[in-house]
Design a protein around this motif. Sequence first.
Motif, PDB file in Angstrom:
ATOM      1  N   GLU A  47       0.829  -1.210   0.000  1.00  0.00           N
ATOM      2  CA  GLU A  47       0.000   0.000   0.000  1.00  0.00           C
ATOM      3  C   GLU A  47       0.863   1.260   0.000  1.00  0.00           C
ATOM      4  N   LEU A  48       1.943   1.227   0.762  1.00  0.00           N
ATOM      5  CA  LEU A  48       2.817   2.396   0.847  1.00  0.00           C
ATOM      6  C   LEU A  48       3.542   2.645  -0.471  1.00  0.00           C
ATOM      7  N   ARG A  49       3.865   1.576  -1.205  1.00  0.00           N
ATOM      8  CA  ARG A  49       4.489   1.752  -2.531  1.00  0.00           C
ATOM      9  C   ARG A  49       3.559   2.547  -3.446  1.00  0.00           C
ATOM     10  N   LYS A  50       2.288   2.178  -3.459  1.00  0.00           N
ATOM     11  CA  LYS A  50       1.331   2.862  -4.331  1.00  0.00           C
ATOM     12  C   LYS A  50       1.155   4.323  -3.919  1.00  0.00           C
ATOM     13  N   GLU A  51       1.188   4.577  -2.613  1.00  0.00           N
ATOM     14  CA  GLU A  51       0.939   5.928  -2.123  1.00  0.00           C
ATOM     15  C   GLU A  51       2.128   6.862  -2.317  1.00  0.00           C
ATOM     16  N   PHE A  52       3.348   6.352  -2.068  1.00  0.00           N
ATOM     17  CA  PHE A  52       4.501   7.247  -1.998  1.00  0.00           C
ATOM     18  C   PHE A  52       5.438   7.170  -3.202  1.00  0.00           C
ATOM     19  N   VAL A  53       5.345   6.108  -3.990  1.00  0.00           N
ATOM     20  CA  VAL A  53       6.241   5.986  -5.148  1.00  0.00           C
ATOM     21  C   VAL A  53       5.374   5.788  -6.399  1.00  0.00           C
ATOM     22  N   PRO A  54       4.858   6.887  -6.951  1.00  0.00           N
ATOM     23  CA  PRO A  54       3.915   6.802  -8.075  1.00  0.00           C
ATOM     24  C   PRO A  54       4.599   6.625  -9.434  1.00  0.00           C
ATOM     25  N   VAL A  55       5.687   5.856  -9.440  1.00  0.00           N
ATOM     26  CA  VAL A  55       6.434   5.612 -10.675  1.00  0.00           C
ATOM     27  C   VAL A  55       6.832   4.138 -10.695  1.00  0.00           C
ATOM     28  N   THR A  56       7.323   3.711 -11.845  1.00  0.00           N
ATOM     29  CA  THR A  56       7.788   2.338 -12.006  1.00  0.00           C
ATOM     30  C   THR A  56       9.252   2.373 -12.426  1.00  0.00           C
ATOM     31  N   GLY A  57      10.035   1.426 -11.930  1.00  0.00           N
ATOM     32  CA  GLY A  57      11.435   1.347 -12.304  1.00  0.00           C
ATOM     33  C   GLY A  57      11.710   0.134 -13.174  1.00  0.00           C
ATOM     34  N   TYR A  58      12.613   0.302 -14.139  1.00  0.00           N
ATOM     35  CA  TYR A  58      13.024  -0.812 -14.999  1.00  0.00           C
ATOM     36  C   TYR A  58      14.540  -0.845 -15.085  1.00  0.00           C
ATOM     37  N   ARG A  59      15.096  -2.041 -14.954  1.00  0.00           N
ATOM     38  CA  ARG A  59      16.526  -2.256 -15.151  1.00  0.00           C
ATOM     39  C   ARG A  59      16.726  -2.939 -16.492  1.00  0.00           C
ATOM     40  N   LEU A  60      17.664  -2.421 -17.264  1.00  0.00           N
ATOM     41  CA  LEU A  60      17.954  -2.987 -18.577  1.00  0.00           C
ATOM     42  C   LEU A  60      19.438  -3.270 -18.699  1.00  0.00           C
ATOM     43  N   GLU A  61      19.769  -4.250 -19.520  1.00  0.00           N
ATOM     44  CA  GLU A  61      21.145  -4.440 -19.949  1.00  0.00           C
ATOM     45  C   GLU A  61      21.139  -4.390 -21.469  1.00  0.00           C
ATOM     46  N   LEU A  62      21.943  -3.482 -22.001  1.00  0.00           N
ATOM     47  CA  LEU A  62      21.909  -3.178 -23.430  1.00  0.00           C
ATOM     48  C   LEU A  62      23.320  -3.231 -23.998  1.00  0.00           C
ATOM     49  N   LYS A  63      23.446  -3.747 -25.200  1.00  0.00           N
ATOM     50  CA  LYS A  63      24.729  -3.743 -25.905  1.00  0.00           C
ATOM     51  C   LYS A  63      24.534  -3.034 -27.230  1.00  0.00           C
ATOM     52  N   GLY A  64      25.352  -2.017 -27.476  1.00  0.00           N
ATOM     53  CA  GLY A  64      25.224  -1.281 -28.723  1.00  0.00           C
ATOM     54  C   GLY A  64      25.260   0.211 -28.482  1.00  0.00           C
ATOM     55  N   ASP A  65      24.584   0.953 -29.336  1.00  0.00           N
ATOM     56  CA  ASP A  65      24.616   2.419 -29.308  1.00  0.00           C
ATOM     57  C   ASP A  65      23.562   2.940 -28.331  1.00  0.00           C
ATOM     58  N   ILE A  66      24.007   3.302 -27.133  1.00  0.00           N
ATOM     59  CA  ILE A  66      23.059   3.738 -26.112  1.00  0.00           C
ATOM     60  C   ILE A  66      22.431   5.086 -26.466  1.00  0.00           C
ATOM     61  N   ALA A  67      23.163   5.917 -27.192  1.00  0.00           N
ATOM     62  CA  ALA A  67      22.617   7.212 -27.599  1.00  0.00           C
ATOM     63  C   ALA A  67      21.397   7.023 -28.496  1.00  0.00           C
ATOM     64  N   GLN A  68      21.450   6.053 -29.388  1.00  0.00           N
ATOM     65  CA  GLN A  68      20.301   5.784 -30.259  1.00  0.00           C
ATOM     66  C   GLN A  68      19.129   5.232 -29.462  1.00  0.00           C
ATOM     67  N   PHE A  69      19.430   4.437 -28.433  1.00  0.00           N
ATOM     68  CA  PHE A  69      18.361   3.909 -27.588  1.00  0.00           C
ATOM     69  C   PHE A  69      17.648   5.047 -26.852  1.00  0.00           C
ATOM     70  N   ILE A  70      18.428   6.001 -26.342  1.00  0.00           N
ATOM     71  CA  ILE A  70      17.824   7.152 -25.655  1.00  0.00           C
ATOM     72  C   ILE A  70      17.014   7.988 -26.631  1.00  0.00           C
ATOM     73  N   GLU A  71      17.517   8.119 -27.852  1.00  0.00           N
ATOM     74  CA  GLU A  71      16.776   8.864 -28.883  1.00  0.00           C
ATOM     75  C   GLU A  71      15.456   8.182 -29.180  1.00  0.00           C
ATOM     76  N   LEU A  72      15.450   6.854 -29.191  1.00  0.00           N
ATOM     77  CA  LEU A  72      14.212   6.095 -29.404  1.00  0.00           C
ATOM     78  C   LEU A  72      13.186   6.419 -28.318  1.00  0.00           C
ATOM     79  N   LEU A  73      13.656   6.507 -27.074  1.00  0.00           N
ATOM     80  CA  LEU A  73      12.749   6.823 -25.974  1.00  0.00           C
ATOM     81  C   LEU A  73      12.228   8.258 -26.075  1.00  0.00           C
ATOM     82  N   LYS A  74      13.098   9.181 -26.512  1.00  0.00           N
ATOM     83  CA  LYS A  74      12.665  10.573 -26.672  1.00  0.00           C
ATOM     84  C   LYS A  74      11.549  10.696 -27.703  1.00  0.00           C
ATOM     85  N   LYS A  75      11.699  10.002 -28.800  1.00  0.00           N
ATOM     86  CA  LYS A  75      10.706  10.064 -29.871  1.00  0.00           C
ATOM     87  C   LYS A  75       9.402   9.362 -29.510  1.00  0.00           C
TER      88      LYS A  75
END
Length: 351
Positions: free
Chosen positions: A225-253
């Motif tokens: 219950e406290l997670r829902k009340e106080f942390v209104p976001v979700t976290g994701y951990r990723l492991e990526l190989k390659g061009d991270i700048a392009q991955f961030i650009e993908l998220l921006k778009k």
Amino acid sequence: MSTSPEYAISVSDLTKRYGRMDAIQNVSFDIKQGQVVGFLGPNGAGKTTTMKIISGLIPATSGQASVFGISVAKDPQGIQKKISFLPENNPLPEELRVIEYLRFRSKIKGIPAKLRKERIYKAMDLCDLSRKGKNRIIGDLSKGFRQRVGIADALLSKPEIIIMDEPTIGLDPHQIQMTRDLISSMRGEITFILSSHILPEIENSCDNIIIINQGQVVASGASSELRKEFVPVTGYRLELKGDIAQFIELLKKSEKSINYIEYEDKNESGSQRLFIETKEDNTFGEWIINQTSGMNEFSIYEVSKIEPTLEDIFMIATKRSWDEKIGEGTKYFSDAGKSRIKGTVVRLENS
């Protein structure tokens, strides 16, 4: 304040004033019978004061506290028969053997002579002291064994409530697990209040959590219950190989609602770990996999949803009580919460 028999402890608008200073202010909460409850707060937050009032050791300035429907203010001595308190540094006589100490304590607690042996051996059995511990000298015991002796002492009077201050501090992992198992074995029969600074231990052991700060309750409920009340976001951990700048650009778009991205340098395998804090729902991880499938610029090795830790909840709840701004630019996940990923931070314009 509830007087329902299902509640072991009910507290309503409890205030304790020393001169012009309020140690606690209008504290209110209910604890059901048989629950294991974590009581958290920074040093000086008011935890000890609240516990002493509930235990009938000091009077409140105003407000009400009851134990199983009995007013603490009207019958403090009667309340003390229902509650056992185990302090952090339990003063045990080092020259006595365990069984000698428990016999002494049973007399001090006024347990009738005909019941003492049964009570002592029952307490030692519950705390796994009968075979290896009963004849050992307390001064020769490890801290874990001393903790068990303290709990056995607390059990002698058959209390309905046990309050434990820092029950696992200084214990090794095996001793912590044994203490946790002992508390769990009595869940439902005895109501436990655990006051501790070891947040993962509280989260592992407790049904409900109460957080107090600056003398006031700032959060109360199950960790989910406290997670829902106080942390209104979700976290994701990723492991990526390659061009991270392009991955961030993908998220921006994508125009997805993302608070920030944090990523580390490449490791020996050439991949990088990332953490994404987002306001998107639980389908965000699946969306990442679908969007990157078949792309040559980078490869996704892992996508994991990360739950906020009790540390994350504690920090946000206490910040709110200090009137610190919780909003734009806030990081809801601590380094521990995001699996200790720490590196370059990128905030997106579409956040």
